[in-house]
Write a protein that holds these residues in place. Structure first.
Motif, PDB file in Angstrom:
ATOM      1  N   GLY A  51       0.823  -1.208   0.000  1.00  0.00           N
ATOM      2  CA  GLY A  51       0.000   0.000   0.000  1.00  0.00           C
ATOM      3  C   GLY A  51       0.852   1.252   0.000  1.00  0.00           C
ATOM      4  N   GLY A  55       0.941   3.929  -2.870  1.00  0.00           N
ATOM      5  CA  GLY A  55       0.609   5.311  -2.510  1.00  0.00           C
ATOM      6  C   GLY A  55       1.675   6.308  -2.921  1.00  0.00           C
ATOM      7  N   GLU A  72      -4.870 -12.471  -0.558  1.00  0.00           N
ATOM      8  CA  GLU A  72      -6.180 -13.134  -0.422  1.00  0.00           C
ATOM      9  C   GLU A  72      -6.017 -14.633  -0.217  1.00  0.00           C
ATOM     10  OE1 GLU A  72      -8.741 -12.192  -3.757  1.00  0.00           O
ATOM     11  OE2 GLU A  72      -8.496 -10.053  -3.363  1.00  0.00           O
ATOM     12  N   ARG A 126     -18.968  -7.542  -0.024  1.00  0.00           N
ATOM     13  CA  ARG A 126     -18.539  -6.148  -0.209  1.00  0.00           C
ATOM     14  C   ARG A 126     -19.545  -5.385  -1.052  1.00  0.00           C
ATOM     15  NH1 ARG A 126     -13.161  -8.081  -3.540  1.00  0.00           N
ATOM     16  NH2 ARG A 126     -14.257  -9.169  -5.189  1.00  0.00           N
ATOM     17  N   GLY A 146     -21.627  -4.505  11.633  1.00  0.00           N
ATOM     18  CA  GLY A 146     -20.233  -4.095  11.484  1.00  0.00           C
ATOM     19  C   GLY A 146     -19.947  -3.706  10.050  1.00  0.00           C
ATOM     20  N   ILE A 177     -20.553  -1.111  14.769  1.00  0.00           N
ATOM     21  CA  ILE A 177     -19.095  -1.054  14.941  1.00  0.00           C
ATOM     22  C   ILE A 177     -18.480  -0.798  13.576  1.00  0.00           C
ATOM     23  CG2 ILE A 177     -18.937  -3.613  14.880  1.00  0.00           C
ATOM     24  CD1 ILE A 177     -16.436  -3.284  16.729  1.00  0.00           C
ATOM     25  N   VAL A 178     -17.521   0.128  13.549  1.00  0.00           N
ATOM     26  CA  VAL A 178     -16.896   0.490  12.268  1.00  0.00           C
ATOM     27  C   VAL A 178     -15.402   0.178  12.288  1.00  0.00           C
ATOM     28  CG1 VAL A 178     -18.561   2.269  11.568  1.00  0.00           C
ATOM     29  CG2 VAL A 178     -16.675   2.906  13.069  1.00  0.00           C
ATOM     30  N   ALA A 197     -12.987  -0.368  15.915  1.00  0.00           N
ATOM     31  CA  ALA A 197     -11.919  -1.323  16.217  1.00  0.00           C
ATOM     32  C   ALA A 197     -10.796  -1.148  15.217  1.00  0.00           C
ATOM     33  CB  ALA A 197     -12.444  -2.747  16.162  1.00  0.00           C
ATOM     34  N   GLN A 198      -9.560  -1.208  15.740  1.00  0.00           N
ATOM     35  CA  GLN A 198      -8.429  -0.982  14.836  1.00  0.00           C
ATOM     36  C   GLN A 198      -7.938  -2.248  14.152  1.00  0.00           C
ATOM     37  OE1 GLN A 198      -5.539   0.935  17.206  1.00  0.00           O
ATOM     38  NE2 GLN A 198      -4.907  -0.915  18.303  1.00  0.00           N
TER      39      GLN A 198
END
Ligand code: B12
Length: 213
Positions: A51, A55, A72, A126, A146, A177-178, A197-198
């Motif tokens: 990532g 980026g 995956e 998704r 969630g 919860i996100v 939640a992280q």
């Protein structure tokens, strides 16, 4: 030796090597490494590095896709190996990645870990709209909804979900919860989500808190 396998996992993901990534996942598990350790110290730092490179323009879409594919496949092997809690606990959760977002690796880990802890989880997949989250939660008789988002552009869908729940008079019926890389405690507070939640482990902890168990 263990350090070595973590480094190999990172290299396999960064290199987008599916065969190597799956071989390392299987070997790590066979050597008795805890599945979550393998994920947290090997594969996740690997995809984070990808990532970072994407980026900063060092890696392009084809490379990102190859690495994601390796991630995956390795994740699927590791998820299956997470030890399962024998007794189910009372708590039903629907989880999905929000509309417009195709990232689901992290969400899938969260689903696996919740199930491994005895929760009944409906994985919606998704690209899930707020209306669909609510419809499925109603059908599933969920306690918690969630949602996951990896794109800053789709974060507002989590806010829409809160708004839709309020509009439907269901905000008190479901705890929310996100999660997802750009999501913070502050964002959760701002949109009125019940918890943030992280990572997957933190997710299980927060879900237990929401259900007071
Ligand atoms: C893999 C990946 C992809 C794969 C996804 C494959 C898949 N099946 O998921 C593919 C190649 C498809 C992809 C596509 C794109 N991607 Co992408 N991708 C990534 C990457 C490298 C890793 C994501 C990942 O899997 N992380 C590993 C998992 C384990 O971590 P996680 O998702 O954060 O999940 C953990 C926690 O957040 C938490 N959690 C997550 N969800 C939830 C939910 C709940 C309820 C709870 C409790 C907890 C929780 O627990 C998880 C486990 O610990 C990230 C970079 C990054 N570091 O995030 C970019 C990144 C997210 N992608 C990015 C971009 C731009 C894209 C594209 C737009 C690229 C393009 N131009 O096409 C498309 C978007 C397509 C779309 N509409 O969704 C940007 C987003 C930038 C932004 N500010 O929004 C990032 C940050 C890369 C970058 N540095 O620029 N991507």
């Amino acid at each position: 030796m263990t350090q070595n396998i973590f480094e190999q996992a990172i290299a396999a993901i960064v290199g987008g090597d599916v065969d190597k990534a799956t071989e390392i996942a299987r070997r790590g598990l066979k050597e008795g490494i805890d599945p979550l350790q393998l994920m947290t110290n090997g594969f996740i730092p690997g995809i984070n590095e990808v990532g970072e490179q994407f980026g900063t323009g060092k890696l392009f879409i084809p490379g990102l896709v190859k690495s994601a594919d390796a991630m995956e496949k390795a994740t699927a092997i590791i998820n299956e190996a997470i030890p399962q809690e024998q007794e189910t606990v009372s708590g039903r959760i629907v989880v999905g990645t929000v509309e417009g977002d195709m990232h689901d690796i992290g969400k899938t880990i969260v689903v696996s870990l919740l199930r491994a802890n005895g929760f009944e989880v409906l994985d919606l997949g998704r690209d899930i709209s707020p209306a669909r989250f609510i419809e499925e939660a109603e059908k599933f008789k969920a306690d918690i909804i969630g949602s996951s988002t990896l794109l800053t552009t789709t974060m507002p869908v989590q806010k829409e979900l809160e708004e839709e729940l309020k509009k439907a008079g269901l905000k008190k019926k479901y705890k929310t919860i996100v999660g997802g890389a750009p999501v913070t405690r502050r964002w959760a507070d701002r949109i009125g989500a019940d918890a943030f939640a992280q990572d997957a482990g933190d997710g299980v902890k927060k879900v237990k808190q929401l259900l007071a168990i």
